[in-house]
Motif scaffolding. Structure first.
Motif, PDB file in Angstrom:
ATOM      1  N   VAL A 437      15.015  44.770  50.754  1.00  0.00           N
ATOM      2  CA  VAL A 437      15.959  43.657  50.632  1.00  0.00           C
ATOM      3  C   VAL A 437      17.283  44.077  51.254  1.00  0.00           C
ATOM      4  N   GLU A 438      17.836  43.243  52.080  1.00  0.00           N
ATOM      5  CA  GLU A 438      19.151  43.512  52.667  1.00  0.00           C
ATOM      6  C   GLU A 438      20.170  43.288  51.545  1.00  0.00           C
ATOM      7  N   CYS A 439      21.106  44.195  51.353  1.00  0.00           N
ATOM      8  CA  CYS A 439      22.048  43.989  50.234  1.00  0.00           C
ATOM      9  C   CYS A 439      23.482  44.296  50.653  1.00  0.00           C
ATOM     10  N   GLY A 440      23.917  45.521  50.452  1.00  0.00           N
ATOM     11  CA  GLY A 440      25.288  45.874  50.841  1.00  0.00           C
ATOM     12  C   GLY A 440      26.354  45.301  49.924  1.00  0.00           C
ATOM     13  N   ASN A 441      25.966  44.899  48.690  1.00  0.00           N
ATOM     14  CA  ASN A 441      26.951  44.291  47.799  1.00  0.00           C
ATOM     15  C   ASN A 441      28.030  45.285  47.384  1.00  0.00           C
ATOM     16  N   ARG A 444      30.526  45.449  50.141  1.00  0.00           N
ATOM     17  CA  ARG A 444      31.256  44.187  50.259  1.00  0.00           C
ATOM     18  C   ARG A 444      32.384  44.107  49.232  1.00  0.00           C
ATOM     19  N   HIS A 445      32.191  44.696  48.062  1.00  0.00           N
ATOM     20  CA  HIS A 445      33.159  44.510  46.979  1.00  0.00           C
ATOM     21  C   HIS A 445      34.032  45.732  46.722  1.00  0.00           C
ATOM     22  N   LEU A 480      28.509  45.727  40.277  1.00  0.00           N
ATOM     23  CA  LEU A 480      27.940  44.634  41.057  1.00  0.00           C
ATOM     24  C   LEU A 480      26.639  45.032  41.759  1.00  0.00           C
ATOM     25  N   PRO A 482      22.863  45.328  42.295  1.00  0.00           N
ATOM     26  CA  PRO A 482      21.783  44.522  41.733  1.00  0.00           C
ATOM     27  C   PRO A 482      20.694  45.350  41.046  1.00  0.00           C
TER      28      PRO A 482
ATOM     29  N   HIS B 416      27.943  38.462  42.377  1.00  0.00           N
ATOM     30  CA  HIS B 416      26.671  39.158  42.226  1.00  0.00           C
ATOM     31  C   HIS B 416      25.666  38.793  43.315  1.00  0.00           C
ATOM     32  N   CYS B 417      26.036  37.886  44.222  1.00  0.00           N
ATOM     33  CA  CYS B 417      25.139  37.528  45.322  1.00  0.00           C
ATOM     34  C   CYS B 417      25.040  38.713  46.275  1.00  0.00           C
ATOM     35  N   ILE B 418      23.809  39.147  46.562  1.00  0.00           N
ATOM     36  CA  ILE B 418      23.672  40.333  47.421  1.00  0.00           C
ATOM     37  C   ILE B 418      23.337  39.963  48.868  1.00  0.00           C
ATOM     38  N   HIS B 419      23.392  38.691  49.189  1.00  0.00           N
ATOM     39  CA  HIS B 419      23.124  38.237  50.564  1.00  0.00           C
ATOM     40  C   HIS B 419      21.697  38.546  51.021  1.00  0.00           C
TER      41      HIS B 419
END
Lengths: 500, 452
Positions: A437-441, A444-445, A480, A482, B416-419
């Protein structure tokens, strides 16, 4: 009159401090924050010379008015004792109290133990005995939940009325051991106060004992006029500190908390609060080995308290039910951290834990549900941070504004970015990128821009890496992330937070 | 949209408002009185030119029925549905549109329960082949057959291929041709179990062209087509990912294909418009609801067979019945007015979400439609700060953040959206969902950090 002034001031201080602990919105800080800062032990730990000197001078001039007015636990005990006295009076019992001699061994024993603990750094013991910490703990653990529930009731009413005056706040059990300690402390203190007034203050309380060294020599003291006194013992029977020995026309000024009840009680004006220097010293108390079973009562109270605490432990945080239309979200679990996380504003972990009295003011305040009392034996009840429910947000400096001991120094939003309280590390196996799964959260934050994404040759996805130099340990990434229940990116503490 | 632009256009909106107030003053006196007298007192029906069905111009969309908590689950409030269906039938509404996918799969059953209490010839049932996830012939046929059981009927009046368009004719062939479903459905139509076969459309003009070409070259015949149409989408769908309704309407009108309208209110957004726009509408029709303008717009176009409204409770139902029993089409000037309103509407930085919930459940638990709805409402109701310098910034900030936490649980919020992009293919509006969520989250961060 003096008594009335004392009561009025006591009520103001007690309400102020208690509100400070109850309030979670940050609205009262500006007004009430100073009340925590003039507490004795926090001032000592903060090395706040002005406050310490002020309090010592206050005691040298007026006696232990600190214990009757400023100390919230002292005032609380007066309240509890008053209820029992009123009850006894209704039953025509005009002798609620009587003189008992000072319990020197216990009193000074505890004090010596306390001072050693303070020097050696056994903060759990310090926090357990210190009156301000005890009160903070009680309010945060036992009263704040009720306060928040009432607030939430208002919040739901406000929501219906379309008003934003109140907002919902989550109630959750931050640490079971601390909750139990708070409950037990409350039970012990209530029982002692109910039965014998100021027993805690004059046998256990290290601050009371410290101040007693000065109050013996106070400039103004309540004094018995032997010429007027008829020996009726009305004052003795109304002294909740049990320090008036009418038989010998003496008052133990080391234990007198200057409540002035005796002055109002004497029908003959035989007691006066007056200038005492150069007058006959009556601080020595006669030998009289009447045992007071404070220890025993304490143990019994501990057992009942523990039982009560276990019973109420069921009030665990209420989680919202998951809607059928939503994916279930697992709760996060606390990851392992080799070094604990202490808030920005603390110089180092060591310095933080040395200064902190575990009063829970920061815990009561933290709007992001980050701070909670540690369950680690070494730092029991002292706060630590963890990021399951939120993270240390960049704009928030509320704990630093409040801390009365200097464990968390006052910092601005800008200064906060200079504190490097921890470092994020990635556990590649848990990262959702691993599942394709592409994420990078996290990247990003990250408010510090410390996380970069690098292409993984195997999967072709970009996975996070941490630039340790830039990371400040705020936990945005961990919170944050996932991956659940354990985040794939977690923050480990650092010993030193700022270079000076 | 940049903040500055938004301020600029807000200002322009206010100017226009002033102009409208002045310009329309004389008309106001005559228009409403005339409307009340001229309008017919009965439900308006449109006749299907092919088979003579007399369909009420307002149809009942069964996608937004009220839900209640029962045994820890969200279920449809059947009692409320029965009451609404009874009332709707009694007042002449006779078209009910559902799908096996709506309301977590509960819509058809609830519609079946409510409708089967009335004679079958009193209403038209429309349902769909919503084979989004499993497109094997077995699963698709099973879904088709289940609809009969759920709806307690042995024929469907209108049957739709659910949401085709995006992906063009290839996607259509994959879902309905390669698995033999078109062949199957055409046979079912011959057998009388499907009276009208059509499709619902979301997509670009070229997607539409490719599908309508099948009709033109005689490969398939579309008895009707369901499109998204309202005064904003008429000319202001972006025109690329989403075709303008004016284009779709004209193409279908040319071919004489009856049109069913979905999203006449854009998921309720056209019932709750920004104050500046609402005021202009009320200037003209003080006694008519804001929503009535949107319905009148749809009903004004003659090729429209029926406009669907997803009514959640009795109140919109009563209002809609009022609109369509005193129906008064818009005149040329009023159509121009609607176009002006649409232009102004486009200037608000809202997200084009109609709350259809096709994107849900998000595998990571995000409440996508909830976040968009909260954002849109905040923008249109003026609970949206534009700069830290503005006078009521503190108040607006608090209102936005408190209402956000009230509307969306922390763990389901935009940050919380991980795109992962899972939602993208499900959105009929082709909203770049992760990007929009990030945009909203950036706004929230700016509020929280006071850097707006």
């Amino acid at each position: 009159m003096l008594r009335k002034i004392r009561i009025a001031l006591a009520v103001i201080f007690w309400l102020g401090i208690t509100l400070l602990f109850l309030d979670f919105t940050g609205a009262l800080h500006g007004w009430l924050g100073w009340m925590a800062k003039i507490q004795f032990l926090p001032a000592v730990l903060a090395l706040n010379v002005a406050v310490i000197v002020g309090l010592v001078l206050l005691t040298l001039v007026f006696g232990r008015v600190y214990c009757s007015v400023i100390c919230p636990l002292g005032v609380f005990q007066d309240g509890v004792a008053h209820l029992n006295v009123a009850r006894k009076r209704r039953r025509k019992n005009r002798k609620p109290y009587s003189y008992s001699p000072e319990m020197k061994w216990l009193r000074y024993g505890v004090w010596v133990l306390f001072v050693i603990a303070l020097i050696v750094g056994v903060q759990a013991l310090v926090a357990l005995l210190a009156p301000y910490s005890a009160w903070g703990r009680i309010v945060q653990n036992l009263f704040q939940p009720v306060y928040i529930w009432v607030n939430n009731l208002f919040a739901s009413l406000a929501e219906r009325a379309g008003s934003y005056a109140f907002y919902d706040k989550e109630v959750w059990l931050r640490s079971l051991p601390t909750f139990i300690v708070a409950a037990v402390t409350l039970v012990v203190v209530v029982i002692l106060a109910w039965r014998n007034g100021r027993t805690y203050c004059n046998t256990i309380c290290p601050v009371g004992t410290t101040l007693s060294f000065f109050s013996r020599f106070a400039m103004f003291r309540p004094m018995i006029d032997a010429n007027v006194c008829k020996g009726c013992k009305q004052c003795e029977h109304n002294c909740k500190a049990a320090c008036i020995d009418v038989e010998n026309r003496r008052i133990d000024y080391s234990r007198c908390v200057d409540c002035f009840n005796c002055i109002d009680t004497c029908k003959f004006g035989g007691l006066k609060y007056r200038f005492a220097w150069g007058k006959k010293d009556s601080s020595a108390s006669p030998q009289n080995d009447k045992p007071v079973s404070a220890n025993d009562g304490g143990r019994r109270a501990f057992i009942t308290g523990a039982a009560l605490a276990v019973g109420t432990a069921a009030l665990k945080a209420q989680e919202k039910k998951v809607d059928g239309g939503f994916a279930t979200i697992l709760d996060k679990e606390v990851p392992e951290r080799d070094i604990p996380l202490t808030p920005p504003g603390s110089k180092s972990v060591k310095d933080f834990y040395r200064r902190c009295t575990a009063c829970q003011l920061c815990v009561a305040e933290c709007p992001n549900n980050v701070l909670r009392p540690s369950t680690d034996l070494q730092h029991l009840m002292q706060p630590e941070m963890s990021y399951e429910r939120g993270y240390c947000r960049p704009e928030c400096t509320r704990c630093s504004e409040l801390c009365p001991t200097g464990a968390i120094r006052k910092i601005t939003k800008e200064e906060k970015t200079q504190y490097h309280v921890g470092t994020a590390r990635v556990n590649a196996e848990l990262c959702v990128v691993e599942k394709g799964v592409e994420c990078g959260n996290c990247a990003r934050h990250c408010p510090a821009g410390a996380i970069m994404l690098v292409k993984d040759d195997e999967t072709g996805y970009r996975r996070p890496v941490v630039n340790e130099e830039k990371c400040i340990g705020c936990g945005a990434c961990e919170n944050l992330c996932p991956a659940r229940p354990i985040s794939a990116i977690t923050v480990n503490g650092r010993h030193n937070h700022i270079e000076e | 949209m940049e903040r500055r632009d938004f301020i600029k256009i807000s200002g322009a909106g206010a100017l226009a408002l002033g102009a409208a107030a002045v310009g329309c003053a004389p008309k106001k006196k005559t228009a409403p009185a005339a409307a009340a007298e001229e309008g017919p007192e009965q439900m308006v029906y449109r006749e299907n030119p092919v088979n003579g069905d007399k369909v009420s111009l307002i149809g009942f969309g069964c996608m937004r029925w009220p839900m209640v908590e029962k045994d820890g689950k969200r279920v449809i409030d059947q009692e409320a549905v029965n009451e609404m269906v009874d009332y709707a039938l009694e007042h002449g509404i006779n078209y009910f549109d559902t799908s096996p996918a709506y309301l977590m799969g509960q819509s058809e059953k609830a519609a079946g329960i409510a409708l089967s209490r009335h004679p079958r010839d009193k209403y038209f049932i429309a349902t769909k082949l919503s084979n989004f996830n499993n497109q094997t012939p077995e699963a698709s046929i099973q879904m088709y057959r289940d609809s009969f059981d759920q709806l307690k009927t042995d024929y469907f009046d209108y049957y739709l291929l659910h949401s085709i368009g995006s992906g063009g004719v290839e996607a259509f062939r994959k879902r309905y041709v390669d698995n033999g479903m078109m062949e199957f459905l055409i046979k079912e139509k011959e057998a009388g179990r499907i009276r009208n076969l059509g499709f619902s459309f979301h997509g670009s003009p070229s997607d539409f062209d490719s599908l309508i070409a099948l009709h033109d070259n005689g490969e398939y015949h579309w008895d009707f087509v369901q499109i998204e149409m309202n005064y904003v989408d008429w000319n202001h769908a972006d025109g690329r990912r989403n075709a303008n309704a004016s284009y779709l309407y004209e193409e279908l009108d040319k071919r004489g294909i009856p049109i069913v309208i979905m999203e006449p209110l854009l998921g309720g957004r056209l019932a709750n418009v920004p104050d500046a726009i609402a005021q202009q509408m009320k200037e003209r029709e003080p006694d008519k609801s804001i929503a009535s303008w949107a319905f009148r717009f749809c009903g004004t176009h003659p090729r429209v067979l029926c406009a669907l409204s997803g009514m959640t409770n009795m109140d919109p139902l009563l209002d809609n019945i009022k609109t369509f029993t005193h129906f008064k089409p818009l005149n040329e000037e009023e159509l121009e007015f609607m176009e002006r309103m649409a232009t102004q509407m486009m200037e608000y930085p809202t997200v084009n979400c109609t709350d259809c919930k096709y994107c849900m459940p998000c595998p990571w638990g995000i409440d996508i439609p909830g976040i968009f709805k909260h954002y849109n409402t905040s923008v249109t109701e003026g609970r949206y700060a534009q700069t830290r310098e503005q006078e009521d910034y503190r108040k607006l900030k608090r209102a936005y953040l408190v209402s956000y936490d009230r509307a969306i649980p922390t763990l389901r919020q935009a940050d919380h959206c991980i795109h992962c992009g899972e939602c993208l293919s499900h959105c009929p509006q082709s909203i770049p969902i992760p990007r929009e969520l990030q945009r909203i989250n950036r706004y929230i961060e700016k509020l929280k950090q006071d850097t707006l």
